[in-house]
Design a protein around this motif. Structure first.
Motif, mmCIF file in Angstrom:
data_model
loop_
_atom_site.group_PDB
_atom_site.id
_atom_site.type_symbol
_atom_site.label_atom_id
_atom_site.label_comp_id
_atom_site.label_asym_id
_atom_site.label_seq_id
_atom_site.Cartn_x
_atom_site.Cartn_y
_atom_site.Cartn_z
ATOM 1 N N LEU A 115 57.586 87.901 81.274
ATOM 2 C CA LEU A 115 58.180 86.571 81.347
ATOM 3 C C LEU A 115 57.406 85.713 82.341
ATOM 4 O O LEU A 115 57.034 86.180 83.415
ATOM 5 C CB LEU A 115 59.647 86.662 81.755
ATOM 6 N N LEU A 116 57.175 84.468 81.965
ATOM 7 C CA LEU A 116 56.385 83.548 82.770
ATOM 8 C C LEU A 116 57.238 82.410 83.314
ATOM 9 O O LEU A 116 58.093 81.875 82.608
ATOM 10 C CB LEU A 116 55.265 82.942 81.921
ATOM 11 N N SER A 117 56.964 82.021 84.545
ATOM 12 C CA SER A 117 57.638 80.869 85.142
ATOM 13 C C SER A 117 57.006 79.582 84.616
ATOM 14 O O SER A 117 55.917 79.588 84.036
ATOM 15 C CB SER A 117 57.513 80.923 86.661
ATOM 16 N N ARG A 118 57.653 78.461 84.870
ATOM 17 C CA ARG A 118 57.118 77.178 84.421
ATOM 18 C C ARG A 118 55.738 76.896 85.009
ATOM 19 O O ARG A 118 54.823 76.514 84.265
ATOM 20 C CB ARG A 118 58.090 76.040 84.731
ATOM 21 N N PRO A 119 55.522 77.094 86.323
ATOM 22 C CA PRO A 119 54.163 76.860 86.842
ATOM 23 C C PRO A 119 53.107 77.743 86.179
ATOM 24 O O PRO A 119 51.976 77.296 85.946
ATOM 25 C CB PRO A 119 54.291 77.177 88.335
ATOM 26 N N GLU A 120 53.465 78.976 85.836
ATOM 27 C CA GLU A 120 52.515 79.856 85.147
ATOM 28 C C GLU A 120 52.218 79.331 83.744
ATOM 29 O O GLU A 120 51.060 79.347 83.301
ATOM 30 C CB GLU A 120 53.064 81.278 85.072
ATOM 31 N N VAL A 121 53.255 78.855 83.046
ATOM 32 C CA VAL A 121 53.065 78.299 81.704
ATOM 33 C C VAL A 121 52.198 77.045 81.778
ATOM 34 O O VAL A 121 51.281 76.863 80.973
ATOM 35 C CB VAL A 121 54.424 77.996 81.027
ATOM 36 N N GLU A 122 52.445 76.208 82.768
ATOM 37 C CA GLU A 122 51.637 75.002 82.942
ATOM 38 C C GLU A 122 50.176 75.364 83.190
ATOM 39 O O GLU A 122 49.270 74.751 82.619
ATOM 40 C CB GLU A 122 52.172 74.164 84.100
ATOM 41 N N THR A 144 54.723 69.438 83.338
ATOM 42 C CA THR A 144 56.140 69.725 83.124
ATOM 43 C C THR A 144 56.731 68.809 82.060
ATOM 44 O O THR A 144 57.396 69.260 81.127
ATOM 45 C CB THR A 144 56.936 69.566 84.433
ATOM 46 N N SER A 145 56.473 67.513 82.176
ATOM 47 C CA SER A 145 57.049 66.574 81.209
ATOM 48 C C SER A 145 56.500 66.815 79.804
ATOM 49 O O SER A 145 57.237 66.709 78.820
ATOM 50 C CB SER A 145 56.819 65.127 81.646
ATOM 51 N N SER A 146 55.226 67.181 79.700
ATOM 52 C CA SER A 146 54.649 67.476 78.385
ATOM 53 C C SER A 146 55.264 68.726 77.768
ATOM 54 O O SER A 146 55.509 68.776 76.555
ATOM 55 C CB SER A 146 53.131 67.644 78.485
ATOM 56 N N LEU A 147 55.530 69.746 78.596
ATOM 57 C CA LEU A 147 56.178 70.967 78.100
ATOM 58 C C LEU A 147 57.538 70.647 77.502
ATOM 59 O O LEU A 147 57.848 71.041 76.376
ATOM 60 C CB LEU A 147 56.382 71.985 79.227
ATOM 61 N N TYR A 148 58.359 69.937 78.274
ATOM 62 C CA TYR A 148 59.720 69.650 77.816
ATOM 63 C C TYR A 148 59.730 68.687 76.638
ATOM 64 O O TYR A 148 60.569 68.809 75.747
ATOM 65 C CB TYR A 148 60.587 69.179 78.977
ATOM 66 N N ARG A 149 58.776 67.749 76.579
ATOM 67 C CA ARG A 149 58.666 66.856 75.425
ATOM 68 C C ARG A 149 58.327 67.666 74.174
ATOM 69 O O ARG A 149 58.934 67.478 73.113
ATOM 70 C CB ARG A 149 57.598 65.796 75.669
ATOM 71 N N ALA A 150 57.370 68.584 74.291
ATOM 72 C CA ALA A 150 56.979 69.419 73.146
ATOM 73 C C ALA A 150 58.141 70.295 72.694
ATOM 74 O O ALA A 150 58.331 70.504 71.491
ATOM 75 C CB ALA A 150 55.761 70.264 73.511
ATOM 76 N N MET A 151 58.947 70.799 73.634
ATOM 77 C CA MET A 151 60.118 71.603 73.254
ATOM 78 C C MET A 151 61.129 70.750 72.497
ATOM 79 O O MET A 151 61.671 71.189 71.486
ATOM 80 C CB MET A 151 60.763 72.235 74.493
ATOM 81 N N ARG A 152 61.377 69.532 72.982
ATOM 82 C CA ARG A 152 62.329 68.642 72.289
ATOM 83 C C ARG A 152 61.869 68.346 70.876
ATOM 84 O O ARG A 152 62.681 68.207 69.961
ATOM 85 C CB ARG A 152 62.495 67.320 73.058
ATOM 86 N N GLN A 153 60.558 68.251 70.674
ATOM 87 C CA GLN A 153 60.000 67.952 69.362
ATOM 88 C C GLN A 153 59.861 69.199 68.493
ATOM 89 O O GLN A 153 59.448 69.113 67.339
ATOM 90 C CB GLN A 153 58.631 67.278 69.520
ATOM 91 N N GLY A 154 60.187 70.365 69.045
ATOM 92 C CA GLY A 154 60.102 71.608 68.300
ATOM 93 C C GLY A 154 58.689 72.156 68.192
ATOM 94 O O GLY A 154 58.407 72.989 67.339
ATOM 95 N N ASP A 155 57.788 71.687 69.073
ATOM 96 C CA ASP A 155 56.383 72.085 69.021
ATOM 97 C C ASP A 155 55.986 73.093 70.090
ATOM 98 O O ASP A 155 54.798 73.379 70.246
ATOM 99 C CB ASP A 155 55.484 70.850 69.172
ATOM 100 N N PHE A 156 56.948 73.618 70.832
ATOM 101 C CA PHE A 156 56.636 74.554 71.909
ATOM 102 C C PHE A 156 57.780 75.551 72.019
ATOM 103 O O PHE A 156 58.935 75.191 71.800
ATOM 104 C CB PHE A 156 56.465 73.796 73.238
#
Length: 75
Positions: A13-20, A27-39
């Motif tokens: 399991l990876l933390s948000r900083p590791e994923v970034e 961070t904002s790009s990650l959450y935007r992509a999740m909202r759009q179903g792309d992540f």
């Protein structure tokens, strides 16, 4: 000699900083992509913490298209 099957391992399991760091996304790009179903969506591991499965992040990275053209060429 008795052959034993390897123990199944839980996904890393990876933390948000590791994923970034791995994806190059903010961070904002990650959450935007999740909202759009792309992540991939994270897993809630406690009341205040989420983690992403390493295998899902790796699959997302592998699924990204390669850059086209010659890197560093003038447009």
């Amino acid at each position: 000699m008795k052959r034993t099957e390897p123990e199944p391992q839980a996904p890393l399991l990876l933390s948000r900083p590791e994923v970034e760091r791995l994806t190059g996304l903010s961070t904002s790009s990650l959450y935007r992509a999740m909202r759009q179903g792309d992540f991939p969506e994270p897993l809630r591991v406690s009341q205040r913490a989420v983690r992403w499965r390493c295998d899902e992040i790796g699959a997302w990275i592998e699924g990204r298209p390669r850059a086209s053209g010659i890197v560093g060429s003038a447009a």
